[in-house]
Design an enzyme around this catalytic site. Structure first.
Site, short mmCIF file in Angstrom:
data_model
loop_
_atom_site.label_atom_id
_atom_site.label_comp_id
_atom_site.label_asym_id
_atom_site.label_seq_id
_atom_site.Cartn_x
_atom_site.Cartn_y
_atom_site.Cartn_z
N LYS A 208 -5.45 -2.11 2.68
CA LYS A 208 -5.12 -3.01 3.58
C LYS A 208 -5.71 -2.95 4.85
O LYS A 208 -6.32 -3.81 5.60
CB LYS A 208 -3.29 -2.84 3.61
CG LYS A 208 -2.80 -3.73 4.75
CD LYS A 208 -1.34 -3.28 4.45
CE LYS A 208 -0.71 -3.97 5.73
NZ LYS A 208 0.80 -3.67 5.53
N GLU A 214 -9.48 8.37 1.88
CA GLU A 214 -9.60 8.40 0.27
C GLU A 214 -10.47 7.14 -0.19
O GLU A 214 -11.71 7.36 -1.12
CB GLU A 214 -8.61 8.60 -0.56
CG GLU A 214 -7.83 9.87 -0.36
CD GLU A 214 -6.78 9.82 0.92
OE1 GLU A 214 -6.93 8.97 1.76
OE2 GLU A 214 -5.76 10.66 0.86
N GLY A 270 2.41 -2.01 2.06
CA GLY A 270 1.47 -1.44 1.00
C GLY A 270 2.44 -1.51 -0.36
O GLY A 270 1.91 -1.85 -1.29
N ARG A 271 3.37 -0.76 -0.31
CA ARG A 271 4.32 -0.34 -1.42
C ARG A 271 5.00 -1.65 -2.09
O ARG A 271 5.79 -1.91 -3.05
CB ARG A 271 5.22 0.50 -1.35
CG ARG A 271 6.14 0.62 -0.17
CD ARG A 271 6.90 1.51 0.18
NE ARG A 271 7.46 1.72 1.49
CZ ARG A 271 7.22 1.88 2.61
NH1 ARG A 271 5.77 1.94 2.72
NH2 ARG A 271 8.02 1.83 3.61
N GLU A 356 9.30 6.29 -0.20
CA GLU A 356 8.60 5.93 0.97
C GLU A 356 9.49 4.98 1.82
O GLU A 356 9.35 5.02 3.14
CB GLU A 356 7.20 5.42 0.84
CG GLU A 356 6.33 5.40 1.92
CD GLU A 356 4.73 4.98 1.55
OE1 GLU A 356 4.37 4.62 0.49
OE2 GLU A 356 4.10 4.65 2.40
N HIS A 387 13.31 15.56 -25.19
CA HIS A 387 12.85 16.63 -25.68
C HIS A 387 12.60 17.67 -24.61
O HIS A 387 11.75 18.45 -24.80
CB HIS A 387 11.81 16.36 -26.64
CG HIS A 387 12.31 15.53 -27.80
ND1 HIS A 387 12.60 16.20 -28.85
CD2 HIS A 387 12.38 14.26 -27.94
CE1 HIS A 387 12.94 15.16 -29.82
NE2 HIS A 387 12.90 13.92 -29.09
N LYS A 508 -2.47 10.91 7.00
CA LYS A 508 -3.84 10.08 7.12
C LYS A 508 -4.65 10.76 8.13
O LYS A 508 -5.74 10.84 8.33
CB LYS A 508 -3.63 8.64 7.45
CG LYS A 508 -3.39 7.86 6.25
CD LYS A 508 -3.19 6.45 6.37
CE LYS A 508 -2.91 5.50 5.24
NZ LYS A 508 -2.89 4.15 5.35
#
Ligand code: G6Q
Length: 546
Positions: A208, A214, A270-271, A356, A387, A508
């Site tokens: 964005k 990263e 973003g999410r 978030e 399990h 960030k």
């Protein structure tokens, strides 16, 4: 300290009292008292059957929770979101992910402008590109067909695309390879490309802001890898890189032609962006028609959320039940258990969406909350979890409300597999709710000393979401929108800004200060705490720096 607005609401006080009664009530009693409970406490909408009968609630509980929603002004908040009000107050932004899936011709205003035509213009541009790439008309620099697509992005620019690709793999173009690089750990990139031919590889740089450490680090590494493979021909970038961003300037600076940039807007968090251009990798994998079907699924749930009365409104009911356990029972977590292998990344995706959004310590007015907000979401696909960690859910000391997600049809009908899978869903929710009494355990011939170990208290609540159809692009859209709006419902009750992420912003910024301290030729003056200083020095020694 004066109590917060939430704690002074009449419904809140009533729920507190009501909880004192309900905490001792067992689901066995509730089901015994009301033979129809299982059918009565279920709603069906958009092809999703939502059974909430195995929750520790009565009609009174539900009435009070709905009253709380009324007192919190949920109806107005929903309208405010759809109207484009700037409900993301700390960033002064509208929250309009619902516009991303509005049908062509609809009108949703942002600052007086209808954004739906722009949304469809981007979708059309994505579709045209997808058709060219999938059809082989868009080739790489050497003329070879593109067979590999790598999405480079992180957080909201990664988790949605990864989840959607895995979820919809059945519909994907099987002669193409799709990979996702997010971590700044070089291993992520190295493993993603180790067997690929650069001449056949396209990178989508999804960011964005186009400034995320990263992503930009991985994008530069990708460019170096490409140019090394294509003998340093700089012009190659144009055919092997496209961008998804809101930041045209930075995209151009990186060397990507903005003609190959797919935009979105600051009113998409973003999410909440997997259905925007951030979903380009999804569209390349499943094709434009399937992508549009996914958007239609989202939209169907949006309309349900916007218009259905709250007592039959899936996201509202789910959100309110989550409040009930989080704030009254003190449950710290929610387990999401999809009985659908293709949804293996769905819990990870939901972790970002829920945590978030609602992991907040102040209200939207900046006042410290005096109640718990966002629970921890976690989970794994069934039956694998059975399990391992289900032990704790069945017999541990913590209350863990569970969402079981199952589909009426499977995309891979093999023998009896699907019946067995669904039998496990139903058996688990039954066992969690009703447990096994001493009498039942003894009747199985269990020796007395072993009885306590084999006893199941039950009274462990769960929701069951049974979807009529198989996992399709549309059902995936509905499921994601369901959780988005459940998060919205919870955030409204808690009065938090579910659309900012200052905690993530901090991360960030933090590393930026330390990078030069690790990379400098000689040690600079370190002014952190003694622990951080020592760790930096030790690492510098390990890497042989001065
Ligand atoms: C999402 C968050 C965060 C964000 C990433 C990537 O809601 O804001 O996860 O998506 O930090 O940001 P960019 O897309 O700007 O690279």
């Amino acid at each position: 300290m004066a109590a917060s607005a939430l704690r002074t609401r009449p419904a809140w006080a009533s729920l507190k009292n009501h909880y004192q009664k309900m905490r001792r009530v067992h689901l066995r009693q509730l089901f015994d008292k009301d033979r129809e409970r299982g059918e009565r406490m279920a709603v069906e909408a958009t092809g999703i059957y939502f059974d909430y009968s195995k929750n520790r609630i009565t009609d009174e509980t539900l009435g009070l929770l709905l009253q709380l929603a009324g007192e919190a002004g949920l109806r107005d908040r929903i309208d405010a979101m759809f109207r484009g009000d700037k409900i993301n107050v700390s960033e002064k932004r509208a929250v309009l992910h619902v516009a991303l899936r509005a049908p062509r011709g609809a009108s949703i205003l942002h600052d007086g402008q209808n954004v739906v035509p722009e949304v469809h213009a981007v979708l059309d541009k994505m579709a045209a590109f997808a058709d060219r790439l999938r059809g082989g008309a868009w080739t790489g620099h050497t003329g070879k067909r593109i067979r590999n697509v790598i999405n480079i992005g992180i957080g909201g620019s990664d988790l949605g695309p990864v989840m959607a690709y895995e979820a919809l793999r059945h519909y994907s173009k099987r002669d193409m390879t799709f990979r996702f690089v997010s971590n700044v750990d070089g291993t992520d990139f190295a493993e993603a490309v180790h067997d690929l031919d650069p001449a056949e590889t396209l990178f989508i740089v999804s960011s964005k802001t186009f400034t995320t450490l990263e992503t930009m680090t991985n994008a530069h590494t990708a460019r170096d890898w490409l140019l090394a493979g294509l003998k340093g021909e700089a012009a190659a970038t144009a055919k092997h890189f496209v961008a998804v961003s809101t930041n045209a300037e930075e995209v151009a600076k990186f060397g990507i032609d903005t003609a190959n940039m797919f935009g979105f807007w600051d009113w998409v968090g973003g999410r909440y962006s997997m259905d925007s251009a951030i979903g380009l990798s999804t569209m390349l994998a499943i094709g434009p028609d399937n992508f549009r079907a996914m958007l239609d699924g989202f939209h169907e749930m949006d309309e349900h959320f916007r218009t259905a009365p709250f007592e039959r409104n899936l996201p509202v009911l789910m959100g309110l039940l989550s409040i009930w356990y989080n704030d009254f029972f003190g449950a710290q977590t929610v387990a999401v258990l999809p009985y659908e292998q293709y949804l293996k990344r769905f819990p990870a995706y939901l972790q970002q969406l829920t945590m978030e959004s609602n992991g907040k310590h102040v209200t939207w007015d900046g006042v410290a909350v005096d109640y718990d907000t966002g629970p921890i979401y976690w989970g794994e696909p069934g039956t694998n979890g059975q399990h391992s960690f289900y032990q704790l859910i069945h017999q541990g000391t913590r209350l863990i409300p569970c969402d079981f997600i199952a589909f009426g049809r499977t995309l891979n009908p093999l023998g009896h597999h699907h019946d067995m899978l669904l039998a496990n869903v139903f058996a688990q929710t039954e066992a969690l709710a009703f447990g096994k009494t001493v009498r039942q355990v003894k009747a199985e011939g269990t020796p007395d000393w072993l009885v306590p170990h084999r006893l199941f208290e039950g009274n462990r609540p769960s929701n069951t979401l049974l979807l009529d159809d198989a996992l399709t692009p549309a059902t995936l859209g509905k499921l994601v929108a369901l959780y988005e709006h459940s998060v919205f419902t919870q955030g409204t009750i808690w009065q938090v800004d579910s659309f900012d992420q200052w905690g993530v912003e901090l991360g960030k910024a933090l590393a930026q200060r330390i990078i030069p301290e690790l990379e400098g030729a000689s040690e600079t003056k370190l002014e952190h705490d003694s622990s951080t200083n020592a760790l930096i020095r030790r690492y510098r020694k390990l890497k042989g720096a001065g």
